[in-house]
Design a protein around this motif. Structure first.
Motif, PDB file in Angstrom:
ATOM      1  N   GLU A 114      15.417 -17.534 -16.635  1.00  0.00           N
ATOM      2  CA  GLU A 114      15.093 -16.943 -15.496  1.00  0.00           C
ATOM      3  C   GLU A 114      13.833 -16.316 -15.738  1.00  0.00           C
ATOM      4  OE1 GLU A 114      18.031 -15.747 -12.014  1.00  0.00           O
ATOM      5  OE2 GLU A 114      18.809 -14.738 -14.039  1.00  0.00           O
ATOM      6  N   LEU A 115      12.784 -16.450 -14.684  1.00  0.00           N
ATOM      7  CA  LEU A 115      11.527 -15.747 -14.919  1.00  0.00           C
ATOM      8  C   LEU A 115      11.265 -15.212 -13.335  1.00  0.00           C
ATOM      9  CD1 LEU A 115       8.781 -15.509 -16.045  1.00  0.00           C
ATOM     10  CD2 LEU A 115       8.147 -17.791 -15.418  1.00  0.00           C
ATOM     11  N   PHE A 116      10.660 -14.118 -13.684  1.00  0.00           N
ATOM     12  CA  PHE A 116      10.312 -13.113 -12.584  1.00  0.00           C
ATOM     13  C   PHE A 116       8.754 -12.742 -12.778  1.00  0.00           C
ATOM     14  CE2 PHE A 116      14.595 -13.045 -12.046  1.00  0.00           C
ATOM     15  CZ  PHE A 116      14.907 -12.964 -10.638  1.00  0.00           C
ATOM     16  N   LEU A 117       8.083 -12.357 -11.661  1.00  0.00           N
ATOM     17  CA  LEU A 117       6.698 -11.975 -11.924  1.00  0.00           C
ATOM     18  C   LEU A 117       6.678 -10.719 -10.878  1.00  0.00           C
ATOM     19  CD1 LEU A 117       3.827 -12.687 -12.840  1.00  0.00           C
ATOM     20  CD2 LEU A 117       3.265 -14.033 -10.805  1.00  0.00           C
ATOM     21  N   LYS A 118       6.189  -9.506 -11.828  1.00  0.00           N
ATOM     22  CA  LYS A 118       5.995  -8.180 -10.944  1.00  0.00           C
ATOM     23  C   LYS A 118       4.779  -8.126 -10.291  1.00  0.00           C
ATOM     24  CE  LYS A 118       7.641  -4.167 -12.724  1.00  0.00           C
ATOM     25  NZ  LYS A 118       8.678  -3.878 -11.312  1.00  0.00           N
ATOM     26  N   ARG A 119       4.644  -8.273  -9.287  1.00  0.00           N
ATOM     27  CA  ARG A 119       3.529  -8.226  -8.225  1.00  0.00           C
ATOM     28  C   ARG A 119       2.547  -6.999  -8.090  1.00  0.00           C
ATOM     29  NH1 ARG A 119       3.149 -12.676  -5.034  1.00  0.00           N
ATOM     30  NH2 ARG A 119       1.048 -12.108  -5.251  1.00  0.00           N
ATOM     31  N   GLU A 120       2.095  -6.664  -9.283  1.00  0.00           N
ATOM     32  CA  GLU A 120       1.296  -5.521  -9.356  1.00  0.00           C
ATOM     33  C   GLU A 120      -0.070  -5.863  -8.785  1.00  0.00           C
ATOM     34  OE1 GLU A 120       3.301  -2.700 -10.734  1.00  0.00           O
ATOM     35  OE2 GLU A 120       1.542  -2.196 -11.552  1.00  0.00           O
ATOM     36  N   ASP A 121      -0.255  -6.911  -8.746  1.00  0.00           N
ATOM     37  CA  ASP A 121      -1.503  -7.402  -8.028  1.00  0.00           C
ATOM     38  C   ASP A 121      -1.438  -6.975  -6.443  1.00  0.00           C
ATOM     39  OD1 ASP A 121       0.562  -9.472  -7.741  1.00  0.00           O
ATOM     40  OD2 ASP A 121      -0.746 -10.740  -6.705  1.00  0.00           O
ATOM     41  N   GLU A 122      -0.261  -6.755  -5.838  1.00  0.00           N
ATOM     42  CA  GLU A 122      -0.271  -6.443  -4.516  1.00  0.00           C
ATOM     43  C   GLU A 122      -0.368  -4.991  -4.214  1.00  0.00           C
ATOM     44  OE1 GLU A 122       2.787  -8.762  -2.868  1.00  0.00           O
ATOM     45  OE2 GLU A 122       0.982 -10.192  -2.490  1.00  0.00           O
ATOM     46  N   ILE A 123      -0.421  -3.991  -5.287  1.00  0.00           N
ATOM     47  CA  ILE A 123      -0.349  -2.643  -4.897  1.00  0.00           C
ATOM     48  C   ILE A 123      -1.568  -1.954  -4.290  1.00  0.00           C
ATOM     49  CG2 ILE A 123       1.416  -2.038  -6.834  1.00  0.00           C
ATOM     50  CD1 ILE A 123      -0.667  -0.981  -8.541  1.00  0.00           C
ATOM     51  N   HIS A 124      -2.678  -2.554  -4.656  1.00  0.00           N
ATOM     52  CA  HIS A 124      -3.969  -2.158  -3.864  1.00  0.00           C
ATOM     53  C   HIS A 124      -4.716  -3.295  -3.803  1.00  0.00           C
ATOM     54  CE1 HIS A 124      -7.614   0.008  -2.992  1.00  0.00           C
ATOM     55  NE2 HIS A 124      -6.766   0.803  -2.375  1.00  0.00           N
ATOM     56  N   LYS A 149      -0.916   6.213 -20.441  1.00  0.00           N
ATOM     57  CA  LYS A 149       0.330   7.052 -19.494  1.00  0.00           C
ATOM     58  C   LYS A 149       0.447   6.232 -18.330  1.00  0.00           C
ATOM     59  CE  LYS A 149       0.980  11.685 -17.797  1.00  0.00           C
ATOM     60  NZ  LYS A 149       0.306  12.865 -17.275  1.00  0.00           N
ATOM     61  N   GLY A 150      -0.871   5.877 -17.580  1.00  0.00           N
ATOM     62  CA  GLY A 150      -0.464   5.334 -16.295  1.00  0.00           C
ATOM     63  C   GLY A 150       0.280   3.983 -16.252  1.00  0.00           C
ATOM     64  N   CYS A 151      -0.124   3.177 -17.443  1.00  0.00           N
ATOM     65  CA  CYS A 151       0.818   2.059 -17.510  1.00  0.00           C
ATOM     66  C   CYS A 151       2.140   2.247 -17.634  1.00  0.00           C
ATOM     67  CB  CYS A 151       0.172   1.087 -18.400  1.00  0.00           C
ATOM     68  SG  CYS A 151      -1.408   0.600 -18.045  1.00  0.00           S
ATOM     69  N   GLU A 152       2.524   3.159 -18.250  1.00  0.00           N
ATOM     70  CA  GLU A 152       4.091   3.682 -18.484  1.00  0.00           C
ATOM     71  C   GLU A 152       4.910   3.751 -17.072  1.00  0.00           C
ATOM     72  OE1 GLU A 152       3.952   7.026 -21.106  1.00  0.00           O
ATOM     73  OE2 GLU A 152       3.210   5.930 -22.671  1.00  0.00           O
ATOM     74  N   GLU A 153       4.182   3.483 -16.068  1.00  0.00           N
ATOM     75  CA  GLU A 153       4.678   3.599 -14.715  1.00  0.00           C
ATOM     76  C   GLU A 153       4.685   2.462 -14.125  1.00  0.00           C
ATOM     77  OE1 GLU A 153       2.342   6.706 -12.653  1.00  0.00           O
ATOM     78  OE2 GLU A 153       3.199   8.063 -13.854  1.00  0.00           O
ATOM     79  N   ILE A 154       4.607   1.174 -14.893  1.00  0.00           N
ATOM     80  CA  ILE A 154       4.726   0.061 -14.309  1.00  0.00           C
ATOM     81  C   ILE A 154       6.268  -0.518 -14.301  1.00  0.00           C
ATOM     82  CG2 ILE A 154       4.127  -2.607 -14.674  1.00  0.00           C
ATOM     83  CD1 ILE A 154       1.680  -1.606 -15.993  1.00  0.00           C
ATOM     84  N   LEU A 155       6.909  -0.145 -15.339  1.00  0.00           N
ATOM     85  CA  LEU A 155       8.227  -0.697 -15.579  1.00  0.00           C
ATOM     86  C   LEU A 155       9.330   0.404 -14.755  1.00  0.00           C
ATOM     87  CD1 LEU A 155       8.751  -2.256 -19.029  1.00  0.00           C
ATOM     88  CD2 LEU A 155       8.312  -3.115 -17.025  1.00  0.00           C
ATOM     89  N   THR A 156      10.179   0.092 -14.075  1.00  0.00           N
ATOM     90  CA  THR A 156      10.991   1.098 -13.490  1.00  0.00           C
ATOM     91  C   THR A 156      12.757   0.820 -13.753  1.00  0.00           C
ATOM     92  OG1 THR A 156      11.659  -0.037 -11.279  1.00  0.00           O
ATOM     93  CG2 THR A 156       9.588   1.327 -11.508  1.00  0.00           C
ATOM     94  N   GLU A 157      13.374   1.486 -13.152  1.00  0.00           N
ATOM     95  CA  GLU A 157      14.862   1.370 -13.513  1.00  0.00           C
ATOM     96  C   GLU A 157      15.324  -0.217 -12.935  1.00  0.00           C
ATOM     97  OE1 GLU A 157      14.996   3.872 -10.278  1.00  0.00           O
ATOM     98  OE2 GLU A 157      13.346   4.094 -11.891  1.00  0.00           O
ATOM     99  N   HIS A 160       0.944   0.295  -1.922  1.00  0.00           N
ATOM    100  CA  HIS A 160       2.210  -0.926  -1.807  1.00  0.00           C
ATOM    101  C   HIS A 160       3.245  -1.085  -2.863  1.00  0.00           C
ATOM    102  CE1 HIS A 160       0.231  -2.553   2.041  1.00  0.00           C
ATOM    103  NE2 HIS A 160      -0.805  -2.266   1.044  1.00  0.00           N
ATOM    104  N   LYS A 161       4.304  -1.453  -2.512  1.00  0.00           N
ATOM    105  CA  LYS A 161       5.387  -1.246  -3.739  1.00  0.00           C
ATOM    106  C   LYS A 161       5.212  -2.767  -4.430  1.00  0.00           C
ATOM    107  CE  LYS A 161      10.167  -0.802  -3.735  1.00  0.00           C
ATOM    108  NZ  LYS A 161      10.815   0.639  -3.987  1.00  0.00           N
ATOM    109  N   SER A 162       5.370  -2.495  -5.669  1.00  0.00           N
ATOM    110  CA  SER A 162       5.210  -4.116  -6.238  1.00  0.00           C
ATOM    111  C   SER A 162       6.641  -4.568  -6.493  1.00  0.00           C
ATOM    112  CB  SER A 162       4.633  -3.888  -7.547  1.00  0.00           C
ATOM    113  OG  SER A 162       5.191  -3.161  -8.606  1.00  0.00           O
ATOM    114  N   LEU A 163       6.678  -5.798  -6.068  1.00  0.00           N
ATOM    115  CA  LEU A 163       7.967  -6.453  -5.970  1.00  0.00           C
ATOM    116  C   LEU A 163       8.261  -7.361  -7.288  1.00  0.00           C
ATOM    117  CD1 LEU A 163       8.464  -7.039  -2.328  1.00  0.00           C
ATOM    118  CD2 LEU A 163       9.551  -5.059  -3.901  1.00  0.00           C
TER     119      LEU A 163
END
Ligand SMILES: *Cc1c(COP(=O)(O)O)cnc(C)c1O
Length: 296
Positions: A22-32, A146-154, A6-9
């Motif tokens: 401003e505070l945002f939470l990246k929902r990596e908990d929802e990817i699987h 290396k895998g964790c380098e994919e958490i942040l995006t543009e 799933h996409k993490s928003l």
């Protein structure tokens, strides 16, 4: 490792306007649902490597609530590996079925070896398991970073601060490596220990990071009434579940720092929800025995 993800928003956290940030939470908990958050990121290239090298078995290490143990068991099951977990705590041997994490792992085919806390630390163990692909405790190695380098995006480049919980340091290392030079990465260790600074330095070469060591609540998987209340209030107000071992402590720390004026006015903060929700059931069993309120 190709799970359907799933996409993490980035979800906005509602804060009183006087907080001034401003505070945002990246929902990596929802990817699987089972290999959640950073444990997916950390396993991805390790599973690929094990497959490439022709290994049929995975070996790893963990304790009673380990999100990593649960994730390795599930991923092994999905990708046709036998899995073996070396579990810290000899006393857990007879309590597998009472332990939500271990019974989940067992139901997904993991075999266990229970060792005393003293024996756990020795490398001798590893020599006995030549035909296993070995994933270190907590899953942290170069491929995990290396895998964790994919958490942040543009979509994340405009944040001033990136915050994450820290266990072994793999996740924060990946975030540092993929951060912008203008961003500050803050790691919130969930345990006591001065070794982390050095461990992280092995994986990163940038200076834009810092560990905030005031929010470990006494150590790994240690928890108190104040933290339980915070996690439950956060859920009620934001409709987001935090876990007691990692993300609850990080978010408690972020709120405390905001209220103390740590972040300049107008800061945009992105916190990573690294998952870990499978551990709540096991923690609640412990809280029940201690007559503490449960995580709701
Ligand atoms: C394992 C874990 C962490 C810690 O990650 P490290 O890469 O070991 O620092 C943080 N949050 C959650 C939910 C975890 O399961």
């Amino acid at each position: 490792m190709m799970f359907q993800l799933h996409k993490s928003l980035n979800q906005k956290i509602n804060l009183p306007p006087e907080f001034g940030v401003e505070l945002f939470l990246k929902r990596e908990d929802e990817i699987h649902p089972f290999v959640s958050g950073n444990k997916y990121r950390k396993l991805k290239y390790n599973i690929e490597e094990a497959q490439k090298k022709g290994f049929k078995k995975l070996l790893t290490f963990g304790g009673a609530y380990s999100n990593h143990i649960a994730a390795v068991a599930y991923a092994g099951h999905m990708f046709g590996f036998e899995t073996l977990g070396i579990i810290r705590g000899d006393e857990l041997k007879d309590r597998i079925d009472d332990n939500a994490t271990l019974s989940f792992a067992k139901n997904h085919g993991m075999q266990f070896e229970f060792v005393t806390r003293e024996a756990y630390r020795t490398d001798k163990l590893i020599n006995d398991y030549q035909d296993y692909y070995i994933i270190p405790e907590g899953g942290t190695n170069v491929l995990a970073v290396k895998g964790c380098e994919e958490i942040l995006t543009e979509m994340d480049v405009d944040f001033n601060y990136i915050c994450t919980s820290v266990g072994t340091g793999g996740t924060v290392s990946g975030l540092i490596n993929c951060s912008q030079p203008s961003q500050q990465v803050l790691g919130f260790p969930a345990l006591k220990g001065s070794f982390l600074q050095e461990d992280i330095s092995k994986f990163v070469s940038k200076p834009n990071w810092k560990l905030i060591t005031d929010y470990h609540f006494g150590g790994y998987a240690k928890i108190n009434l104040e933290l339980i209340r915070f996690i439950n209030a956060f859920k009620e107000q934001q409709h987001i579940q935090l876990d007691p071992v990692y993300t609850g402590k990080m978010m408690f720390g972020i709120f405390d720092l905001i209220q103390k004026g740590y972040f300049p006015k107008g800061s945009r903060i992105l916190a990573i929800h690294t998952g870990g929700l499978q551990g709540i059931e096991g923690m609640n069993n412990t809280l029940k025995q201690k007559n503490l309120p449960l995580i709701e």
